[in-house]
Design an enzyme around this catalytic site. Structure first.
Site, PDB file in Angstrom:
ATOM      1  N   HIS A 181       0.813  -1.220   0.000  1.00  0.00           N
ATOM      2  CA  HIS A 181       0.000   0.000   0.000  1.00  0.00           C
ATOM      3  C   HIS A 181       0.842   1.264   0.000  1.00  0.00           C
ATOM      4  O   HIS A 181       0.407   2.303  -0.471  1.00  0.00           O
ATOM      5  CB  HIS A 181      -0.985  -0.038   1.172  1.00  0.00           C
ATOM      6  CG  HIS A 181      -2.038  -1.070   0.951  1.00  0.00           C
ATOM      7  ND1 HIS A 181      -2.015  -2.294   1.591  1.00  0.00           N
ATOM      8  CD2 HIS A 181      -3.086  -1.103   0.106  1.00  0.00           C
ATOM      9  CE1 HIS A 181      -3.034  -3.016   1.155  1.00  0.00           C
ATOM     10  NE2 HIS A 181      -3.696  -2.314   0.270  1.00  0.00           N
ATOM     11  N   GLU A 240     -11.145 -10.403  -5.418  1.00  0.00           N
ATOM     12  CA  GLU A 240      -9.711 -10.356  -5.136  1.00  0.00           C
ATOM     13  C   GLU A 240      -9.227 -11.552  -4.325  1.00  0.00           C
ATOM     14  O   GLU A 240      -8.069 -11.597  -3.899  1.00  0.00           O
ATOM     15  CB  GLU A 240      -9.342  -9.031  -4.450  1.00  0.00           C
ATOM     16  CG  GLU A 240     -10.225  -8.639  -3.286  1.00  0.00           C
ATOM     17  CD  GLU A 240      -9.880  -7.266  -2.722  1.00  0.00           C
ATOM     18  OE1 GLU A 240      -8.849  -6.682  -3.075  1.00  0.00           O
ATOM     19  OE2 GLU A 240     -10.673  -6.773  -1.896  1.00  0.00           O
ATOM     20  N   ASP A 277      -4.528  -7.928  -4.663  1.00  0.00           N
ATOM     21  CA  ASP A 277      -4.721  -9.013  -3.702  1.00  0.00           C
ATOM     22  C   ASP A 277      -4.864 -10.359  -4.392  1.00  0.00           C
ATOM     23  O   ASP A 277      -4.386 -11.370  -3.891  1.00  0.00           O
ATOM     24  CB  ASP A 277      -5.957  -8.739  -2.827  1.00  0.00           C
ATOM     25  CG  ASP A 277      -5.610  -7.813  -1.676  1.00  0.00           C
ATOM     26  OD1 ASP A 277      -4.564  -8.044  -1.037  1.00  0.00           O
ATOM     27  OD2 ASP A 277      -6.362  -6.856  -1.434  1.00  0.00           O
ATOM     28  N   CYS A 304      -9.412  -3.011 -11.060  1.00  0.00           N
ATOM     29  CA  CYS A 304      -8.913  -1.816 -10.383  1.00  0.00           C
ATOM     30  C   CYS A 304      -7.565  -2.047  -9.700  1.00  0.00           C
ATOM     31  O   CYS A 304      -7.041  -1.145  -9.053  1.00  0.00           O
ATOM     32  CB  CYS A 304      -9.934  -1.282  -9.383  1.00  0.00           C
ATOM     33  SG  CYS A 304     -10.295  -2.440  -8.057  1.00  0.00           S
TER      34      CYS A 304
END
Ligand code: PEP
Ligand code: MG
Length: 588
Positions: free
Chosen positions: A200, A440, A464, A511
């Site tokens: 992240h 995901e 993920d 995404c």
């Protein structure tokens, strides 16, 4: 100890490129304990006071070491206590002290900077020695440096948010929260020793458009801060003390990049339409409301992923319903009628950068929708705020990390309760708000036909999906080479999901970071994807690629890639195809 000559040779180190662009600037070191060692100068008439401050710090550290020695000697005996005697000896070493004092007196460096420069230089020499015992002493020197800086900086330790001049941050690690607090006008770029491409921290860097390289391995010990550094976020290279020629070549690259950006800017008003007339929807991923502006500047068709958990990261108190509402309202209003997909909280230890005592494996733990379902008051507050904001524009609600039908159904039940509460209270909201889920977790792909009956849309989160399908921690530099969006297994999971969505007539997007990487555009379109959600900065280049390719060509590329057996083969192939249609991105 003998005085050591300063080293000025240029060095190029390789890490993992996570946020594109080039930064050239002065290094600011942030080690594990968060010490910043700015290159500071002291006024000529303050030198004596600063030397006095240094002496006080040295005495305080000496005192601390003596006390440690006495305690350890009492408990473990003389041999262990002797370690601290050696530390004391080093701290009082006349040549070390005279080097530090010399820098303060003659170069007018601040004591912090002089300490750090001198001790890192000494540590580096010890590290390079062929004698294991002596090489180990480097750790002792680093330890002394930390203690001295701890005393010197004391209350004066600054937060990232209080920078006053432009720097390149070199750190052991930056948490997503710390990254989010960086001021992009002052932080030209950053480099970290740990971290991987899917972490992240990497995502936030890209969102903030700060060039970044992570996963460098240990490289900070022999740096003292203040040296010139180039961060090449396109190729994952970090150049320490670059020579004139290298600086000039990078400056040239920066200029070329600016002209490419200006050129791409001309596409802003044009649609992302393939050469055979298929309109591709380009949505943006955001973490903060302030990013909505740059989405519009880049011509985004809407927001495909608003990572709302960033409202929590770095917040001093728990966000209230009003805080949620204000953030969502700002984004929806800014987007002026374009759709906004608000993802419910994807909070967990992975994003907070803290590991709860009882959670050793946060990516498999109480994360995301699991946390929301376990903490209903938190979830309800967010859902109410999203619903209230839904009258301001076309809002869609998306649940993250759904792995079972029960997850989805429970989340929808909590949402239904929020509908009822608001209705009872007479609060207006959009009763037809669309509800979707992230795909995901591999289990969700396997069960997708069932899920598709219960959602209005899906968005595939490859960040993920890759880590769970390939069993590779997305933020771990040790296994970063295995974290590959181009792995044939990932291509199959994508194909399977998109085929299922198509036959169920449910709109699908991707995404994950993969959708914003130019080399995957043809593959994704060829697999039947017509909606991509990408970091705002990637919109112009992805649009440029869409406008240069045809769907039949993309289908051919996807077919060929799907027949391949390794990530490396697929990657090489996709790069070649990209070079043909858009040579300017072919290197990425
Ligand atoms: C993903 O997993 O691909 C995704 C978009 O979500 P995040 O990166 O926030 O986990
Ligand atoms: Mg995710």
């Amino acid at each position: 100890m003998a005085a050591v000559a300063a080293e000025v040779a240029m060095r190029t180190l390789q890490g993992i490129a996570v946020s594109p662009g080039v930064a050239i600037g002065e290094a600011l070191i942030v080690d594990n304990e968060g010490f910043r060692i700015p290159r500071r100068f002291v006024m000529r008439d303050a030198v004596d006071d600063e030397l006095q401050r240094l002496n006080v710090a040295i005495e305080a550290v000496a005192d601390q070491i003596s006390r440690n020695r006495d305690t350890v000697t009492a408990q473990l005996g003389n041999q262990c206590g002797a370690i601290f005697s050696a530390h004391l000896q080093m701290l009082r070493d006349p040549s070390l002290l005279s080097d530090i004092e010399g820098l303060i007196r003659t170069k007018h460096y601040s004591p912090e900077y002089a300490v750090s420069q001198t001790l890192r230089r000494f540590a580096k020499v010890f590290q390079g020695l062929d004698n294991v015992y002596l090489a180990e002493r480097a750790h002792d020197i680093v330890d002394i440096e930390r203690s001295l800086l701890g005393k010197l900086l004391g209350e004066r330790r600054e937060e990232f948010s209080h920078l006053t001049s432009p720097v390149v941050i070199l750190a052991h690690n930056l948490t997503p929260t710390e990254t989010a607090s960086l001021d992009r006008n002052l932080v030209l770029g950053f480099v970290t020793e740990i971290g991987g491409a899917g972490g992240h921290t990497a995502i936030v860097a890209k969102g903030l458009e700060i060039p970044a390289v992570v996963g460098m391995g240990r490289f900070l010990t022999d740096l003292s801060g203040g040296e010139l550094v180039i961060v090449d976020g396109n190729h994952g290279q970090v150049i320490l003390q670059p020579d004139e020629e290298t600086i000039a070549s990078y400056r040239h690259q920066v200029e070329e990049h600016h002209s490419l950006v200006a050129q791409l800017g001309q596409l802003r008003e044009l649609p992302a339409e393939t050469t055979d007339g298929t309109r591709i929807t380009l949505l943006a991923n955001i973490e903060f409301p302030r990013e909505a502006e740059s989405c519009l500047e880049r011509g985004a068709d809407g927001i495909g992923l608003y990572r709302t958990e960033f409202l929590y990261l770095g917040a001093k108190t728990e966000p209230t319903e009003a805080d949620h509402y204000d953030a969502y309202a700002e984004v929806i209003r800014q987007m002026q009628g374009r759709p906004v997909v608000i993802r419910t909280l994807d909070l967990g230890a992975d994003k907070l950068g803290q590991l709860p005592q009882d959670e050793q494996n946060p990516f498999l733990g109480l994360r995301s929708i699991r946390l929301s379902l376990r903490n209903l008051p938190l979830f309800r507050v967010q859902l109410r705020a999203i619903l209230r904001a839904s009258i301001l524009g076309p809002v869609r609600i998306m649940f993250p990390l759904i792995s079972t039908l029960a997850d989805l159904r429970q989340a929808k039940m909590v949402l239904a309760d929020a509908f009822e509460d608001l209705d009872e209270a007479g609060v207006a909201f959009d009763h037809d708000v669309e509800v979707g889920m992230m795909v995901e977790v591999p289990a969700a792909v396997t069960m997708l036909d069932k899920f598709l009956k219960e959602v209005d849309f899906i968005s595939i989160g490859t960040n993920d999906l890759i880590q769970y399908a390939l069993a590779v921690d997305r933020g771990n530099s040790q296994v970063a080479d295995r974290y590959q969006a181009s792995d044939p297994a990932i291509l199959r999971l994508l194909d399977q999901s998109l085929t299922a969505a198509r036959s169920a007539g449910v709109p699908a997007s991707v995404c994950g970071q993969m959708s914003g990487e130019p080399r995957f555009t043809m593959l994704l379109l060829g697999l039947g994807l017509h909606t991509l959600s990408v970091p705002p900065s990637a919109i112009p280049e992805i649009k440029r690629i869409c406008r240069s390719i045809s769907i039949p060509k993309c289908e051919d590329v996807a077919r060929r890639a799907m027949a391949m057996e390794s990530a490396r083969e697929i990657d090489t192939y996709l790069r070649e195809e990209l070079r043909r249609v858009a040579p300017e991105f072919g290197m990425n």
